[in-house]
Design a protein around this motif. Structure first.
Motif, short mmCIF file in Angstrom:
data_model
loop_
_atom_site.label_atom_id
_atom_site.label_comp_id
_atom_site.label_asym_id
_atom_site.label_seq_id
_atom_site.Cartn_x
_atom_site.Cartn_y
_atom_site.Cartn_z
N PHE A 184 153.06 62.78 134.86
CA PHE A 184 152.57 61.99 135.72
C PHE A 184 153.62 60.55 135.40
CE2 PHE A 184 149.01 64.48 135.18
CZ PHE A 184 148.26 64.11 136.24
N LEU A 185 153.95 60.01 136.79
CA LEU A 185 154.78 58.83 136.79
C LEU A 185 153.85 57.63 137.16
CD1 LEU A 185 157.46 57.77 136.48
CD2 LEU A 185 157.81 57.69 138.99
N VAL A 186 153.74 56.58 136.22
CA VAL A 186 152.85 55.54 136.44
C VAL A 186 153.62 54.15 136.40
CG1 VAL A 186 150.80 54.41 135.25
CG2 VAL A 186 151.06 56.68 134.83
N SER A 187 153.19 53.17 137.67
CA SER A 187 153.52 52.08 137.51
C SER A 187 152.92 50.98 136.70
CB SER A 187 153.52 51.41 138.88
OG SER A 187 152.00 51.76 139.59
N ASP A 188 153.56 50.75 135.50
CA ASP A 188 153.16 50.10 134.56
C ASP A 188 153.09 48.53 134.80
OD1 ASP A 188 151.78 49.28 131.92
OD2 ASP A 188 153.60 49.94 130.70
N THR A 189 152.25 48.16 135.58
CA THR A 189 152.56 46.88 136.48
C THR A 189 152.82 45.72 135.87
OG1 THR A 189 151.17 47.90 138.40
CG2 THR A 189 151.52 45.55 138.58
N ALA A 190 151.80 45.30 135.00
CA ALA A 190 151.92 44.08 134.11
C ALA A 190 153.15 44.15 133.04
CB ALA A 190 150.62 43.79 133.33
N HIS A 191 153.45 45.37 132.82
CA HIS A 191 154.92 45.34 132.07
C HIS A 191 156.02 45.50 132.58
CE1 HIS A 191 152.38 47.17 128.14
NE2 HIS A 191 152.51 45.59 128.06
N ALA A 198 152.82 62.52 129.75
CA ALA A 198 152.60 63.86 129.52
C ALA A 198 151.17 64.10 130.40
CB ALA A 198 152.58 64.24 128.12
N ALA A 199 150.94 65.41 130.50
CA ALA A 199 149.58 65.81 131.10
C ALA A 199 148.40 65.62 130.58
CB ALA A 199 149.66 67.42 131.33
N ASP A 200 148.51 65.17 129.32
CA ASP A 200 147.33 64.71 128.34
C ASP A 200 147.01 63.12 128.82
OD1 ASP A 200 149.22 63.21 127.20
OD2 ASP A 200 148.89 63.86 125.36
N SER A 459 142.80 50.50 136.08
CA SER A 459 143.83 49.33 136.01
C SER A 459 143.39 48.54 134.65
CB SER A 459 143.83 48.52 137.06
OG SER A 459 144.84 47.66 136.96
N ALA A 460 141.87 47.79 134.87
CA ALA A 460 141.63 47.04 133.79
C ALA A 460 141.19 47.71 132.54
CB ALA A 460 140.30 46.26 134.44
N GLY A 461 141.17 49.21 132.27
CA GLY A 461 141.07 49.66 131.15
C GLY A 461 142.36 50.31 130.67
N HIS A 462 143.32 49.87 131.25
CA HIS A 462 144.77 50.14 130.76
C HIS A 462 145.07 51.67 130.62
CE1 HIS A 462 144.62 45.84 130.50
NE2 HIS A 462 143.42 45.95 129.74
N ARG A 463 144.71 52.31 131.43
CA ARG A 463 144.77 54.15 131.33
C ARG A 463 144.39 54.64 132.32
NH1 ARG A 463 139.47 52.30 128.96
NH2 ARG A 463 137.72 52.87 130.33
N LEU A 464 144.94 55.91 132.30
CA LEU A 464 144.33 57.06 133.32
C LEU A 464 143.45 57.92 132.84
CD1 LEU A 464 147.05 56.27 134.33
CD2 LEU A 464 147.77 58.52 135.00
N THR A 465 142.48 58.39 133.76
CA THR A 465 141.36 59.00 133.21
C THR A 465 140.95 60.09 134.01
OG1 THR A 465 140.39 57.20 132.48
CG2 THR A 465 138.84 58.88 132.82
#
Length: 605
Positions: A184-191, A198-200, A459-465
């Motif tokens: 997964f490609l993620v926009s790490d916005t605040a960084h 990875a898939a996990d 977003s406010a949890g700083h993670r993907l679920t």
């Protein structure tokens, strides 16, 4: 227009942020110029103002104290944890007063987000401004105040205290894209970077960008609050288009080596209205992107429109929306959007999460019946909540993401409700499939053959679920409205005036006709018997219906002024603001409504 100077009212709210726990008062700030910024974190125009103020804060650091007054529109924005997170998310580096009951908002007669109020070193209000784009004029005003109040001006540092720096792998991620290899490609916005997971959903495979806010292409790129991600067909020299929101740009990413190219945008924010079918060099806070109908569609949140980008030619153009903020269906040239923030394409339909109207919209390539833009769920700018059932009555709260499920229904990231909702457009129903999520800002299907789970960007949890589907949860059935005092107006004739004073050194640009305009609408439309529509000037004679109790007047004002002395080559500035004024019709009440676009009071003699 003559105005009475007033002492600045006291600053009252629930608590202070960015002060090390200390409460502030205007009395202890006496001798400083104080700039109050009334904002709310859902509002893209407020985020623009935060960026505009950074240069002023640096330039006038020894005499100016900026105080943010966070005045919530949505119920979620009154949550103290959400306010604290927003201050960090948007890198606010000045004191912030948390004002959930709108106490200070009402004391300063604020009517719109954003509103700026300037208080001189003696404690008097000297300017009341609405909207964005005021930074050049504010710089002139601040210089005048420094000279005028030299005898009482206190120079030196301000009361800002930086909070501790948090450490997480992701910080307020915005959007995600499933890549062909299962990552997964993620926009790490605040960084200010991109991260491949990875898939996990935990293990970091690689990082693209050094985390420093900026606009730089090449193999060591820089971003500014990147958000939406969309794959494009091969043959363009890049694989993914990125909505680089803080840079007001579209960027192209080559996955093989992380090389980044700027595709559209100059790094400067668009300040003009651009009609459907035309173009501009600048963009305004692109929030999401999607490949649809042979082009990239851009959710241009900053100007409440949908744009298109053609990767073959590099051309950009407005696809739909007048630029007025609101909820209006119809042809692309007449539709209103309000901060579109999420896109999903399926066949001939583009689905849009229209955040500020808490709505989901559909755009058709060639509609068989009816309009090209239609509303699937949502009531408007001032109605929101958490209610399932028939789509015509269901309520959401500031959704930022949407995805198409295998059965053709929609999964919606209902951000401020912390939920995933499912909308069945054919059946016209809305249900809740997951709750207790931390500001979900995007939702997508797991890659490969796993169509039983959604991947949610918390977003406010700083993670993907991962969230299994279908799961059932129950919405509480809550309906809310924006909490603001209603303005009492008399039924019948009412004069609308918008106050605008050009900054010192500028004049109204009347070389090509009237340099200002007003657009007036009403909800319900029957509220306005006469005076609706767009016309030149900042004064309008309205007629309000007799027999209605209340409603909302929508007012959009624009004015252009140019710098003195340079003739046809003078730099020009556009000031624009949208208001939604809740009104109550009362016999014998005021027959005049005055709004401040840029009102400056005379200095103290």
């Amino acid at each position: 227009m003559d105005r009475i100077r007033v002492r600045a009212p006291a600053l009252r709210g629930r608590r202070w942020l960015n002060t090390g726990g200390r409460e502030l008062s205007l009395e202890e700030l006496r001798g400083k110029i104080v700039l109050l910024d009334f904002w709310t974190f859902c509002c893209v125009n407020c985020l623009h103002v935060l960026d505009e103020l950074r240069a002023l804060e640096e330039r006038f650091a020894d005499v100016l104290v900026v105080v943010g007054v966070h005045s919530p529109k949505f119920a979620h924005e009154a949550d103290p944890a959400a306010v604290e997170a927003a201050v960090e998310r948007h890198d606010v580096r000045h004191p912030v007063l948390d004002d959930p009951e709108l106490t200070t908002w009402d004391a300063y007669a604020a009517r719109a987000w954003p509103t700026l109020v300037v208080v001189d070193p003696r404690g008097y209000v000297v300017a009341h401004l609405a909207g964005e784009g005021h930074a050049p004029g504010l710089a002139v005003l601040l210089e005048e105040l420094v000279a005028e109040h030299a005898d009482v001006l206190r120079r030196g540092g301000g009361p800002y205290v930086a909070p501790p720096e948090p450490e997480t792998a992701l910080r307020f991620p915005g959007k995600a894209l499933a890549l062909p290899g299962g990552t997964f490609l993620v926009s790490d916005t605040a960084h200010h970077r991109l991260v491949e997971l990875a898939a996990d959903l935990v293990t970091v495979r690689r990082v693209i960008g050094d985390g420093v806010r900026g606009l730089r292409d090449g193999g060591a790129p820089r971003f500014s609050e990147p958000l939406g991600l969309a794959p494009v067909p091969p043959g363009h020299g890049y694989d993914v288009v990125i909505a680089d929101s803080g840079n007001h740009a579209l960027r192209g990413l080559r996955l093989a080596d992380g090389h980044v190219t700027t595709l559209a945008g100059t790094g400067e924010q668009l300040r003009e209205r651009v009609p459907v079918g035309t173009t501009a060099r600048e963009l305004s806070t692109p929030w999401d992107v999607a490949w649809w109908d042979g082009r990239v569609v851009v959710a241009m949140a900053g100007c409440h429109q949908l744009w298109s980008f053609d990767p073959r030619t590099g051309a950009v153009a407005v696809l739909a929306g007048t630029g007025d903020e609101g909820l209006r269906d119809g042809n692309p040239e007449e539709a209103f959007f309000a901060q579109p923030s999420g896109l999903a394409a399926c066949g001939e339909t583009l689905w849009v999460a229209d955040a500020e109207t808490s709505a989901v919209r559909a755009v058709s390539v060639a509609p068989r019946v009816g309009a090209a833009v239609r509303t699937v769920a949502g009531q408007g700018l001032f109605d929101f909540g958490f209610r399932d059932g028939p789509a015509a009555k269901a309520l959401l709260q500031h959704p930022l993401g949407v995805a198409v499920l295998p059965d053709g229904s929609l999964a919606v990231a209902d951000t401020y409700n912390g939920a995933i909702r499912r909308i069945d457009p054919d059946a016209g129903t809305v249900e809740t499939i997951a709750t207790e999520l931390a500001e979900p800002s995007d939702v997508l299907l797991s890659p490969g053959t796993d169509d039983r789970h959604l991947v949610v960007v918390e977003s406010a949890g700083h993670r993907l679920t991962r969230v299994p589907i279908p799961v059932r949860a129950t919405a509480p059935g809550r309906a809310d409205r924006v909490r603001r005092n209603r303005t009492a107006l008399s039924p019948g004739p009412v004069t609308l005036r918008v106050a605008f004073t050009p900054p010192t050194g500028q004049h109204l640009d009347d070389r090509f006709g009237e340099p200002s305009s007003l657009t007036v609408t009403a909800d319900p439309p029957e509220l306005l018997v006469a005076g609706a529509g767009t016309a030149p000037g900042l004064t309008r004679e309205l007629v309000l219906a007799d027999g209605l109790l209340e409603g909302v007047l929508g007012v959009s004002a624009a004015a252009a002024s140019c710098d003195e002395g340079d003739g046809v080559f003078a730099a020009c500035h556009r000031y624009q603001q949208d208001w939604g004024i809740p009104v109550r019709l009362v016999a014998g009440a005021a027959a005049e409504l005055v709004l401040d676009l840029r009102a400056v009071h005379d200095p103290i003699g």
